[in-house]
Design an enzyme around this catalytic site. Structure first.
Site, PDB file in Angstrom:
ATOM      1  N   ALA A   1       0.833  -1.205   0.000  1.00  0.00           N
ATOM      2  CA  ALA A   1       0.000   0.000   0.000  1.00  0.00           C
ATOM      3  C   ALA A   1       0.861   1.246   0.000  1.00  0.00           C
ATOM      4  O   ALA A   1       2.065   1.189   0.266  1.00  0.00           O
ATOM      5  CB  ALA A   1      -0.905   0.010   1.229  1.00  0.00           C
ATOM      6  N   ASN A   2       0.231   2.368  -0.283  1.00  0.00           N
ATOM      7  CA  ASN A   2       0.818   3.679  -0.044  1.00  0.00           C
ATOM      8  C   ASN A   2       0.238   4.186   1.266  1.00  0.00           C
ATOM      9  O   ASN A   2      -0.878   3.826   1.647  1.00  0.00           O
ATOM     10  CB  ASN A   2       0.461   4.651  -1.173  1.00  0.00           C
ATOM     11  CG  ASN A   2       1.304   4.434  -2.408  1.00  0.00           C
ATOM     12  OD1 ASN A   2       2.346   3.802  -2.361  1.00  0.00           O
ATOM     13  ND2 ASN A   2       0.836   4.957  -3.524  1.00  0.00           N
ATOM     14  N   ARG A   3       0.971   5.065   1.922  1.00  0.00           N
ATOM     15  CA  ARG A   3       0.480   5.654   3.171  1.00  0.00           C
ATOM     16  C   ARG A   3      -0.541   6.737   2.846  1.00  0.00           C
ATOM     17  O   ARG A   3      -0.211   7.718   2.197  1.00  0.00           O
ATOM     18  CB  ARG A   3       1.628   6.272   3.954  1.00  0.00           C
ATOM     19  CG  ARG A   3       2.691   5.286   4.362  1.00  0.00           C
ATOM     20  CD  ARG A   3       3.835   6.027   5.048  1.00  0.00           C
ATOM     21  NE  ARG A   3       5.004   5.197   5.176  1.00  0.00           N
ATOM     22  CZ  ARG A   3       5.320   4.503   6.259  1.00  0.00           C
ATOM     23  NH1 ARG A   3       4.513   4.535   7.300  1.00  0.00           N
ATOM     24  NH2 ARG A   3       6.406   3.781   6.293  1.00  0.00           N
TER      25      ARG A   3
END
Length: 169
Positions: free
Chosen positions: A16-18
């Site tokens: 994921a991306n933050r």
């Protein structure tokens, strides 16, 4: 769009991306308060859906793209989500277990669809397409390049550093 996407590695792990979704949700809420008919496609977030907004919840980039395309045509598209650029070539059906003396498994990665570029060049492209660029270096140059490449009308450039609190945006 808002929030991250979660790209499964196995049933318990993901890439994921933050992103908290706060920025995308705030924009959606503000537009709804102004009287716009807002349709939000949100990745997994820990915040409430914005009041007055129709929300479609998704997990992955492919799901997000499908949900966005289902909403076209639209007057405008604002793409705030932090979509994971890559996913594994195949999700393991069971949790990948550690084995003593063996290193981590090799993960073959494939590129996820580029939602902003897809919509920016789509036959049913909204009249206004706005994207966001979270950059750790060369902020303006990277945002300008993204503007041209993605077919957007506007790119909002966000400077990101390790101590910037990117997860709060």
């Amino acid at each position: 769009t808002s929030g991250p996407t979660h790209e499964p590695i196995d049933p318990v792990r993901y890439i994921a991306n933050r992103s908290s979704g706060k920025q995308g949700h705030a924009i959606a809420a503000a537009l709804a308060r102004l009287g716009a008919d807002v349709r939000l496609v949100s990745g997994p977030v820990g915040i409430a859906d914005p009041a007055g907004v129709s929300v479609t919840h998704v997990e992955t980039a492919r799901q997000m793209l499908a949900a966005v395309e289902a909403l076209l045509p639209a007057d405008a598209g604002i793409f705030v989500a932090a979509v994971a650029d890559w996913r594994t070539d195949g999700e393991a059906g069971q949790k990948i277990k550690k084995a003593a003396g063996e290193g981590p498994p090799a993960l073959k990665m494939v590129e996820n669809p580029d939602i902003l570029a897809t919509v920016g060049h789509h036959a049913r492209r909204p009249g206004l397409v706005i994207g966001f660029a979270a950059e750790t270096q060369d902020l303006i140059a990277n945002a300008r390049a993204k503007l041209k490449k993605k077919g957007a009308d506007l790119i909002v450039a966000n400077a990101v550093s390790h101590d910037s609190g990117v997860n709060a945006a």
